[in-house]
Design an enzyme around this catalytic site. Structure first.
Site, short mmCIF file in Angstrom:
data_model
loop_
_atom_site.label_atom_id
_atom_site.label_comp_id
_atom_site.label_asym_id
_atom_site.label_seq_id
_atom_site.Cartn_x
_atom_site.Cartn_y
_atom_site.Cartn_z
CD GLU A 163 43.19 -31.21 23.23
OE1 GLU A 163 43.56 -30.02 23.38
OE2 GLU A 163 43.12 -32.01 24.17
CD GLU A 343 45.94 -34.97 25.45
OE1 GLU A 343 45.61 -34.06 26.25
OE2 GLU A 343 46.54 -34.74 24.38
#
Length: 435
Positions: A163, A343
């Site tokens: 991320e 995720e």
């Protein structure tokens, strides 16, 4: 739900969120160590000094993963544990820890999926400019080389960044995350150098015959109304979160509309940088949790569609269909031929019942609907190869400290006792039925 027989089911964690072992066996200080100990930055003054004490509990935690019945485990490697000052001497004791973890996983027939960077930059590098400087991109390559030289004989693939939007924007524009600066120019420089570091490491991994993964987070951006200005606002927001960190990886450069909206002068981008960033990846990881309703602030609010009603303890809307949308986008718009959900999960209050059991039925419902959404994507032709639930255990949730629980396993942060929740048993049964 329809998933291939060779589908990789797993759980995910991150080093700073679970390891603890602060300053043990040569580990250096990270930006999250410094940030969490700065008054007012983390709820309750919580830090990751102990976290879940995974550093001392590897056999126990690997047993939890194995008993769950998953075949894969995604974790991150702590840069300051391996190279305490970010540059220079390698701490072999730090690499010993991951060496041992990987051996334990393989002994339990669990495939390791390591991430090289999950936000814990060595503080010494931050003092030299952090991700705002090209120094960190170049240092990232040296760190990755040290890791792969030690672990690459048993780990066929590594993920580079987790991320980068969070590292750049939350860390340098909003200041919610470490290092806590609030400057858009610094944020954009950090974003570019993060991606440059990714490209340099991707080239190295390929040269070593190893697979390359890259992990982005994407919210589905929903226009607040059909008004053209709301539609444009959602488009720009999507470019800033998704396109900015995906387009350069597939050779498209930075999105023009978003760059124009930022007023960015591209000064951090040097000749050849975009070619490095465009080194092909072998798989893309998607972290998906929620959707965002986006609108132009000058549009009359009464014209807006209503926001979704169901939210997690993080305040995030529950929009499972957004996962299908983003998976199809990665396949259809970007052409990725190996995709993982790296995720997905949710925080809920998770009260402990009188019998000591956490009946987290809301988490079961959340996961079941997102599994359905992933199955829908596969039915539509998306090459989805695996799915990692966030997270194995309750952990340090960044600026929220220990106030938000995402785990399939409850952690008592006073005693560090692990207790599987109802969602753990549910997933265990689901995977057992599949096997």
């Amino acid at each position: 739900m329809q998933f291939p027989d060779d589908f990789a089911w797993g759980v995910a964690t991150a080093a700073y969120q679970i390891e603890g072992g602060f300053a043990e066996e040569g580990r250096g200080e990270s930006i999250w160590d410094r940030f969490s100990k700065t008054p007012g930055k983390v709820l309750g003054g919580d830090t990751g000094d102990v976290a879940c004490d995974h550093f001392h509990r590897v056999p126990e935690d690997v047993a939890l993963i194995a008993d769950l019945g998953v075949s894969a485990y995604r974790f991150s490697i702590s840069w300051p544990r391996v190279i305490p000052e970010g540059i220079g001497q390698v701490n072999h004791a730090g690499l010993d820890f991951y060496d041992h973890l990987i051996d334990e996983l393989l002994e339990a027939d669990i495939v390791p999926y390591p991430t090289l960077y999950h936000w814990d930059l060595p503080q010494k590098l931050e003092d030299r400019g952090g991700w705002r400087s090209r120094v960190s991109a170049e240092a990232f390559l040296d760190y990755a080389a040290a890791v792969t030289a030690r672990l690459g004989d048993r780990v066929p693939r590594f993920m580079t960044l987790n991320e980068p939007w969070c590292s750049a924007i939350l860390g340098h524009e909003t200041g919610e995350h470490a290092p806590g600066s609030q400057n858009i120019e610094e944020a954009l420089a950090a974003a570019h150098h993060l991606m440059l570091g990714h490209g340099l490491v991707a080239q190295h991994l390929h040269a070593e015959g190893l697979g390359v993964g890259y992990v982005v987070n994407q919210n589905t951006m929903i226009p607040a109304s059909d008004h053209p200005r709301d539609v444009m606002a959602a488009r720009i927001a999507d470019q800033k979160m998704s396109g900015w960190f995906l387009d350069p990886v597939v050779g498209r450069g930075y999105p023009e509309d978003a760059a124009r909206d930022y007023g960015w002068d591209f000064s951090p981008v040097l000749a050849g940088d975009l070619d490095v960033i465009a080194e092909p990846v072998d798989f893309i990881g998607l972290n998906y949790y929620t959707a965002s309703v986006i609108g132009d602030p000058d549009i009359e609010q009464s014209q807006r569609r209503q926001d979704v009603d169901e939210r997690t303890a993080m305040g995030w809307p529950v929009v499972p269909g957004g996962l299908t949308i983003q998976l199809r986008r990665l396949a259809d718009d970007y052409g990725f031929d190996q995709i993982y959900v790296t995720e997905n999960g949710a925080a809920f209050p998770d009260p402990v019942g009188p019998d000591g059991i956490v009946e987290d039925l809301d988490r079961i419902s959340y996961l079941e609907r997102h599994f359905d959404a992933a199955s829908d994507a596969i039915a539509a032709g998306v090459p989805l190869r695996g799915y990692f639930v966030w997270s194995l255990v309750d952990n340090f949730e960044w600026a929220f400290g220990y106030s938000k629980r995402f785990g399939l396993v409850r952690v008592d942060f006073d005693t560090l006792v692990r207790t599987p929740k109802a969602s753990y048993r549910w997933l265990q049964d689901l995977l057992g039925a599949r096997n």
